[in-house]
Design a protein around this motif. Structure first.
Motif, short mmCIF file in Angstrom:
data_model
loop_
_atom_site.label_atom_id
_atom_site.label_comp_id
_atom_site.label_asym_id
_atom_site.label_seq_id
_atom_site.Cartn_x
_atom_site.Cartn_y
_atom_site.Cartn_z
N HIS A 163 5.88 7.77 -4.45
CA HIS A 163 4.90 7.14 -3.72
C HIS A 163 5.49 6.11 -2.76
CE1 HIS A 163 1.99 8.42 -6.82
NE2 HIS A 163 2.72 8.48 -7.62
N PRO A 164 5.92 6.46 -1.57
CA PRO A 164 6.41 6.04 -0.65
C PRO A 164 5.55 4.97 -0.07
CG PRO A 164 6.13 7.96 0.06
CD PRO A 164 5.73 8.04 -1.17
N LEU A 165 6.11 3.62 0.40
CA LEU A 165 5.02 2.75 1.29
C LEU A 165 4.51 3.36 2.39
CD1 LEU A 165 7.29 -0.23 0.46
CD2 LEU A 165 4.97 -0.22 0.07
N VAL A 166 3.03 3.14 2.64
CA VAL A 166 2.58 3.56 3.71
C VAL A 166 3.17 3.04 5.09
CG1 VAL A 166 0.37 3.62 5.09
CG2 VAL A 166 0.42 3.90 2.70
N GLY A 167 3.47 3.68 6.05
CA GLY A 167 4.20 3.39 7.21
C GLY A 167 5.49 3.18 7.20
N ASP A 168 6.33 3.32 6.18
CA ASP A 168 7.71 3.11 6.00
C ASP A 168 8.38 4.12 6.86
OD1 ASP A 168 10.39 2.80 5.28
OD2 ASP A 168 9.81 2.10 3.16
N PRO A 169 9.30 3.62 7.96
CA PRO A 169 9.85 4.64 9.01
C PRO A 169 11.17 5.34 8.39
CG PRO A 169 10.31 2.39 9.57
CD PRO A 169 9.11 2.39 8.46
N PHE A 215 -5.34 4.87 10.10
CA PHE A 215 -5.55 3.60 10.46
C PHE A 215 -4.18 3.05 11.27
CE2 PHE A 215 -4.72 4.38 5.84
CZ PHE A 215 -3.47 3.44 5.79
N GLU A 216 -4.26 1.89 11.78
CA GLU A 216 -3.16 1.27 12.28
C GLU A 216 -2.23 1.09 11.35
OE1 GLU A 216 -2.11 -2.19 15.64
OE2 GLU A 216 -4.16 -1.88 14.90
N THR A 217 -0.64 1.16 11.37
CA THR A 217 0.51 0.60 10.60
C THR A 217 1.48 -0.07 11.68
OG1 THR A 217 1.51 2.58 10.44
CG2 THR A 217 -0.02 2.12 8.99
N ASP A 218 2.26 -0.95 11.13
CA ASP A 218 3.21 -1.44 11.92
C ASP A 218 4.24 -1.70 10.97
OD1 ASP A 218 4.77 -2.74 14.08
OD2 ASP A 218 3.78 -4.69 13.77
N GLY A 219 5.05 -0.42 10.93
CA GLY A 219 6.15 -0.63 9.59
C GLY A 219 5.49 -0.36 8.52
N GLN A 220 6.36 -0.52 7.54
CA GLN A 220 5.85 -0.47 6.07
C GLN A 220 4.81 -1.55 5.67
OE1 GLN A 220 9.08 -1.03 6.81
NE2 GLN A 220 9.68 -3.11 6.11
N MET A 221 3.73 -0.88 4.85
CA MET A 221 2.62 -1.91 4.54
C MET A 221 3.05 -2.64 3.28
SD MET A 221 0.56 -1.44 6.75
CE MET A 221 -1.02 -1.85 6.06
N LEU A 225 0.79 -1.24 0.11
CA LEU A 225 0.12 0.08 -0.01
C LEU A 225 0.82 1.21 0.03
CD1 LEU A 225 -3.05 1.05 0.07
CD2 LEU A 225 -2.64 1.14 2.87
N VAL A 226 0.82 1.89 -1.02
CA VAL A 226 1.71 3.34 -1.08
C VAL A 226 0.74 4.48 -1.04
CG1 VAL A 226 3.06 2.05 -2.51
CG2 VAL A 226 1.42 3.48 -3.62
N ARG A 227 1.51 5.63 -0.90
CA ARG A 227 0.87 6.92 -0.67
C ARG A 227 0.52 7.52 -2.10
NH1 ARG A 227 0.18 9.08 4.34
NH2 ARG A 227 -0.46 10.94 3.20
N GLY A 228 -0.40 8.16 -2.22
CA GLY A 228 -1.05 8.75 -3.73
C GLY A 228 -1.38 7.97 -4.65
N ASN A 229 -1.82 8.59 -5.74
CA ASN A 229 -2.49 7.99 -6.65
C ASN A 229 -1.86 7.57 -7.77
OD1 ASN A 229 -5.03 6.98 -8.06
ND2 ASN A 229 -5.33 9.07 -9.11
N ILE A 230 -1.65 6.37 -8.22
CA ILE A 230 -0.64 5.93 -9.40
C ILE A 230 -1.77 5.84 -10.33
CG2 ILE A 230 0.89 4.13 -10.22
CD1 ILE A 230 2.07 3.95 -7.62
#
Length: 315
Positions: free
Chosen positions: A254-260, A270-276, A182-187
């Motif tokens: 478009h980085p991965l959601v939750g990537d530290p 919503f909850e994340t636990d590191g990169q999705m 799951l990445v940020r933005g609209n591809i």
């Protein structure tokens, strides 16, 4: 004291405090950036004066300022025998040659400085005394790795012949490795390929980056669903560089959601636990039977819930 620390240093990591990190505690800042080290080990480094701010030793609670330069000195690892630990494993398949494991997010694959225990290798050693020795005592049986916060499938070799056979497939790009992300933005593209060379980040040595003289790196992607601010995707690796998908997605905006390490430091709704990112499909030719074996792993609960939220709150 500093001179003694320098003599024992095998790696130096240079970090610069960004505007959105102003007033962040030193220990939290280091934990955010040094994702391959445990938080307890980061605190130990600070206590032992292996961490400096603008050339000076500071306490863990020190509040950083924008543009502060943080230097982390990684000391020589202490020689220690890897211990077997009774840690639960989700074994998808096992025979005399291989073990296919579904690794949870948060588990490191093999021991390293700062993570001497609690790893997949520690768990495997408690499960079996048959692991290939090709990668030495620190990485017995490990043919390939997935990042600490990436969940999903990987294959482990139980003997040297199996290890060599699997390693050849990996090097020839013949092993099937498919990831769900799951990445940020609209591809906007339905499918695409990111072909960008990758190497060590020129300034932040803990990170990888797209660099001109880097190693060949190719990631293929397919869009599954668009949610406006987020896009659900499938990735297929042609090459397998460190953090490859994470680096490539950041490089195209478009980085991965939750990537530290490579993502946007912003709290998601919503909850994340590191990169999705989840290694959902693994395929290889079996070392003995020479048959194609393909395995699939369902998405973790936290991933399913994130997708459900995105679907119900499209923006």
């Amino acid at each position: 004291m500093i001179e003694d620390v320098l003599k024992k240093t095998v790696e130096t990591v240079q970090l610069c405090v960004q505007l959105n990190e102003n007033r962040m505690r030193l220990d939290r800042f280091c934990a955010v950036h040094l994702t391959n080290l445990s938080r307890s080990y980061v605190k130990t480094l600070i206590q032992k004066q292996y961490v400096q701010v603008n050339g000076q030793v500071k306490k863990a609670s020190y509040a950083l300022n924008t543009n502060d330069n943080v230097t982390v000195l990684i000391p020589e690892p202490e020689e220690a025998q890897i211990k077997a630990e009774d840690i639960p494993l989700n074994i998808v398949y096992e025979d005399d040659d291989v073990i296919v494991v579904d690794k949870p997010s948060g588990m490191v694959v093999h021991p390293a400085p700062g993570t001497p225990s609690g790893t997949l290798v520690n768990a495997l050693m408690a499960h079996t005394d048959q692991l290939s020795a090709i990668n030495g005592v620190k990485r017995p049986g490990i043919v390939h790795r997935i990042d600490k916060d990436t969940s999903g499938l990987l294959v482990v070799a139980k003997n040297d012949n199996a290890h060599q056979f699997l390693a050849k497939q990996l090097a020839a790009h013949e092993m099937v490795r498919q990831y769900h992300g799951l990445v940020r933005g609209n591809i906007t593209e339905e499918t695409g390929t990111v072909d960008m060379p990758q190497g060590r980040h020129p300034k932040e040595r803990i990170k990888m980056a797209v660099v001109e003289d880097g190693r060949h790196a190719v990631t293929h992607f397919t869009v599954m669903k668009r949610f406006g601010k987020y896009t659900e995707m499938i990735f297929k690796l042609e090459t397998g560089r460190t953090h490859q998908i994470r680096v490539h997605m950041q490089a195209i905006g478009h980085p991965l959601v939750g990537d530290p390490l490579y993502g946007v430091r912003r709290r998601e709704p919503f909850e994340t636990d590191g990169q999705m990112l989840h290694a959902e499909k693994l395929g290889f030719i079996h070392p003995t039977t020479k048959e194609l074996m393909v395995f699939r792993s369902p998405l973790p609960r936290i991933f399913e819930e994130a997708l459900a939220y995105c679907s119900n709150h499209q923006m």
